[in-house]
Design a protein around this motif. Structure first.
Motif, PDB file in Angstrom:
ATOM      1  N   UNK A  39       8.909 -12.530   1.898  1.00 19.19           N
ATOM      2  CA  UNK A  39       9.664 -11.296   2.084  1.00 19.19           C
ATOM      3  C   UNK A  39      10.667 -11.076   0.945  1.00 19.19           C
ATOM      4  N   UNK A  40      10.986 -12.139   0.246  1.00 18.89           N
ATOM      5  CA  UNK A  40      11.848 -12.018  -0.929  1.00 18.89           C
ATOM      6  C   UNK A  40      11.043 -11.817  -2.205  1.00 18.89           C
ATOM      7  N   UNK A  41       9.896 -12.445  -2.276  1.00 14.95           N
ATOM      8  CA  UNK A  41       9.132 -12.446  -3.528  1.00 14.95           C
ATOM      9  C   UNK A  41       8.228 -11.239  -3.692  1.00 14.95           C
ATOM     10  N   UNK A  42       8.078 -10.422  -2.654  1.00 12.31           N
ATOM     11  CA  UNK A  42       7.233  -9.232  -2.732  1.00 12.31           C
ATOM     12  C   UNK A  42       8.057  -8.059  -3.253  1.00 12.31           C
ATOM     13  N   UNK A  43       7.814  -7.591  -4.463  1.00 10.62           N
ATOM     14  CA  UNK A  43       8.623  -6.504  -5.043  1.00 10.62           C
ATOM     15  C   UNK A  43       8.690  -5.262  -4.171  1.00 10.62           C
ATOM     16  N   UNK A  44       7.603  -4.957  -3.449  1.00  9.70           N
ATOM     17  CA  UNK A  44       7.580  -3.762  -2.608  1.00  9.70           C
ATOM     18  C   UNK A  44       8.633  -3.815  -1.513  1.00  9.70           C
ATOM     19  N   UNK A  45       9.087  -5.025  -1.169  1.00 12.93           N
ATOM     20  CA  UNK A  45      10.053  -5.182  -0.086  1.00 12.93           C
ATOM     21  C   UNK A  45      11.482  -5.375  -0.595  1.00 12.93           C
ATOM     22  N   UNK A  46      11.720  -5.092  -1.844  1.00 15.04           N
ATOM     23  CA  UNK A  46      13.098  -5.106  -2.336  1.00 15.04           C
ATOM     24  C   UNK A  46      13.875  -4.055  -1.550  1.00 15.04           C
ATOM     25  N   UNK A  47      15.009  -4.439  -1.010  1.00 16.04           N
ATOM     26  CA  UNK A  47      15.788  -3.543  -0.168  1.00 16.04           C
ATOM     27  C   UNK A  47      15.540  -3.731   1.315  1.00 16.04           C
ATOM     28  N   UNK A  71       0.823  -1.206   0.000  1.00 16.50           N
ATOM     29  CA  UNK A  71       0.000   0.000   0.000  1.00 16.50           C
ATOM     30  C   UNK A  71       0.862   1.263   0.000  1.00 16.50           C
ATOM     31  N   UNK A  72       1.953   1.226   0.750  1.00 14.65           N
ATOM     32  CA  UNK A  72       2.832   2.395   0.814  1.00 14.65           C
ATOM     33  C   UNK A  72       3.500   2.663  -0.539  1.00 14.65           C
ATOM     34  N   UNK A  73       3.972   1.602  -1.167  1.00 18.37           N
ATOM     35  CA  UNK A  73       4.626   1.762  -2.465  1.00 18.37           C
ATOM     36  C   UNK A  73       3.646   2.310  -3.498  1.00 18.37           C
ATOM     37  N   UNK A  74       2.382   1.883  -3.413  1.00 17.64           N
ATOM     38  CA  UNK A  74       1.366   2.397  -4.334  1.00 17.64           C
ATOM     39  C   UNK A  74       1.147   3.899  -4.158  1.00 17.64           C
ATOM     40  N   UNK A  75       1.475   4.411  -2.959  1.00 14.31           N
ATOM     41  CA  UNK A  75       1.349   5.844  -2.704  1.00 14.31           C
ATOM     42  C   UNK A  75       2.659   6.591  -2.973  1.00 14.31           C
ATOM     43  N   UNK A  76       3.596   5.903  -3.593  1.00 18.61           N
ATOM     44  CA  UNK A  76       4.872   6.536  -3.896  1.00 18.61           C
ATOM     45  C   UNK A  76       5.770   6.719  -2.694  1.00 18.61           C
ATOM     46  N   UNK A  77       5.516   5.936  -1.648  1.00 23.32           N
ATOM     47  CA  UNK A  77       6.314   6.025  -0.420  1.00 23.32           C
ATOM     48  C   UNK A  77       7.260   4.829  -0.366  1.00 23.32           C
ATOM     49  N   UNK A  78       8.561   5.094  -0.372  1.00 20.98           N
ATOM     50  CA  UNK A  78       9.571   4.037  -0.429  1.00 20.98           C
ATOM     51  C   UNK A  78      10.600   4.224   0.679  1.00 20.98           C
ATOM     52  N   UNK A  79      10.240   3.912   1.932  1.00 22.15           N
ATOM     53  CA  UNK A  79      11.208   4.017   3.024  1.00 22.15           C
ATOM     54  C   UNK A  79      12.156   2.824   3.027  1.00 22.15           C
ATOM     55  N   UNK A  80      13.125   2.821   3.896  1.00 13.40           N
ATOM     56  CA  UNK A  80      13.934   1.629   4.152  1.00 13.40           C
ATOM     57  C   UNK A  80      13.095   0.713   5.026  1.00 13.40           C
TER      58      UNK A  80
END
Length: 480
Positions: free
Chosen positions: A337-345, A316-325
């Protein structure tokens, strides 16, 4: 620590010195024939005692049952308290101990060194310990195949307490009085009523789950200390140059909010702005919280909720353009946790060396043990986890202590061996560990292990675990 909730399942006891691979077990009272087909042998197990007759092949009930809904992670000690409060259930894929007997037993010809292992291997919270007993078994098999410890084979007795404190205490008492164990090597558990009993009997309990060593007594960590691990997420945020940090935790479990205290204190100590949000796992959207974090300029976010909640929150955060660590701590990190693109990094803190690493003689020996004794473990989504390496590390700490003991079957000699271990990282398997203090030998009921302030950190690099970007090692340390 990331915890999984399960319905109650079968309990078992396993006495083992044999070298054998793992497999799914047949129903109680049945053993595996050489073909792998289950056959009925001997008398049925006494389920009131859950102990096998010593001349029969170990047996357990099939534990693969139930529905999986997710996991919860909170800062270590508080996380363990949350286990009993977890709602729902999940499918138990915890695997098992070795099936069938190979007919050959490893180790030397001297008297066996008897070690106990007890954990919540079925029921609520069991998935948080997935891989732990497999890691111990791999260590035992490798040790025995190499001739044991000074000619003494390891005999490992495993018991499932099913999350019942009374069962745990009763079974540990049996291990002490009937089996004469010299140590207990076990994962963190909500059922630790046996700790004071063991200390009173002068027998050490060694874990690599970070949970022991909370109160005085012979409870020893073969890993990062609890206090240090509770500060790991804030430390990672600072290591990455972040100036603000948020904790996202599950609203369903009231006690989880208490984990904020140590995180807030550490963040402020490191000069970072700290905020926290309780979020319901049943929420249809986390967009509002994401927008609040984005507006506040929060640079790092620790995901300490149910797994499904954590994954949806990040999406949901990534969809809002929010990309924290993104940050978390874990002993049972799932493939999601590896296969979810939003959690890369995503960066995760571990108690001991990464279970996937093979970059030193010590880690190569671990990988060789997995290949030989657990050939299918890498395809096991639950048990191929940090618990594997943590349990193996605990075994290697025991090996070091027992090797220097005049008689490794004698508890006092074993404690003397532990007392000799100072600032030892066991070839990179653990943070630098020290066990020796005057109280360890002279006043064990008052013993407190020196703190180990370093931990291991990994990063999701586009679907593959690796070192944290910009770091040459997996090791990181918290400030005193």
């Amino acid at each position: 620590m990331r915890l999984h909730c399960h319905p109650a399942a079968a309990r078992y006891r396993l006495d083992s010195t044999t070298t054998q691979p793992f497999a799914t077990f047949p129903p109680a009272g049945r053993h595996l024939a050489p073909t792998g087909e289950p056959v009925t042998t001997g008398a049925p197990i006494d389920h009131g005692d859950r102990r096998e007759e010593r001349d029969r092949v170990p047996v357990m009930r099939n534990m693969r049952r139930g529905l999986r809904i997710g996991t919860v992670s909170v800062s270590l000690l508080l996380a363990m308290s949350c286990v009993a409060a977890c709602s729902g259930s999940s499918k138990d894929k915890s695997g098992g101990a070795p099936a069938g007997a190979s007919g050959t037993s490893g180790g030397g010809s001297k008297a066996p060194i008897v070690i106990g292992n007890i954990g919540t291997y079925s029921g609520v919270g069991s998935s948080s310990q997935g891989g732990y007993r497999q890691g111990l078994q791999a260590w035992m098999n490798a040790t025995n195949d190499a001739g044991g410890i000074n000619g003494h084979p390891i005999k490992l007795i495993t018991v499932d307490d099913a999350g019942n404190p009374t069962t745990a205490l009763t079974e540990v008492q049996k291990m002490v009085t009937n089996d004469h164990i010299v140590a207990l090597l076990s994962p963190a558990s909500a059922t630790t009523a046996y700790m004071s009993y063991l200390s009173g009997m002068g027998i050490p309990a060694i874990t690599a789950s970070g949970f022991y060593g909370i109160s005085p007594g012979l409870t020893l960590n073969a890993s990062t200390s609890l206090l240090a691990f509770s500060k790991a997420e804030a430390t990672l945020a600072k290591l990455n140059g972040k100036t603000s940090y948020a904790d996202i935790y599950c609203a369903e479990v009231t006690i989880c909010k208490s984990s904020d205290a140590s995180q807030k204190a550490e963040a402020e100590k490191l000069g970072m702005k700290f905020v926290s949000f309780a979020q319901a796992a049943s929420a249809s959207s986390y967009t509002a919280a994401c927008l609040q974090l984005k507006a506040a300029g929060i640079q790092a976010v620790a995901l300490n909720g149910f797994t499904d909640m954590d994954l949806r929150f990040a999406k949901d955060c990534v969809q809002q353009g929010y990309h924290p660590l993104w940050l978390t701590v874990g002993t049972a990190l799932t493939p999601a946790f590896l296969s979810t693109p939003a959690l890369s990094g995503l960066q995760a803190a571990l108690l001991d060396f990464p279970w996937f690493e093979d970059d030193s003689p010590a880690t190569s020996a671990f990988q060789a043990a997995l290949t030989k004794y657990l050939p299918d473990i890498k395809s096991d989504a639950l048990n191929y986890s940090p618990n594997l390496s943590a349990a193996y590390a605990a075994g290697m700490v025991f090996t070091k202590a027992a090797t220097s003991a005049p008689d490794p079957t004698n508890v006092k000699d074993l404690l003397g061996g532990l007392a000799k271990i100072t600032a030892d990282d066991f070839g990179g398997l653990t943070p630098p560990l020290t066990f020796g203090t005057p109280d360890l030998l002279s006043n064990p009921s008052k013993y407190v292990q020196p703190q180990a302030n370093c931990f291991f950190a990994i990063e999701n690099q586009n679907g593959v675990w690796g070192k944290v970007t910009g770091q040459s090692t997996y090791s990181a340390c918290v400030k005193d």
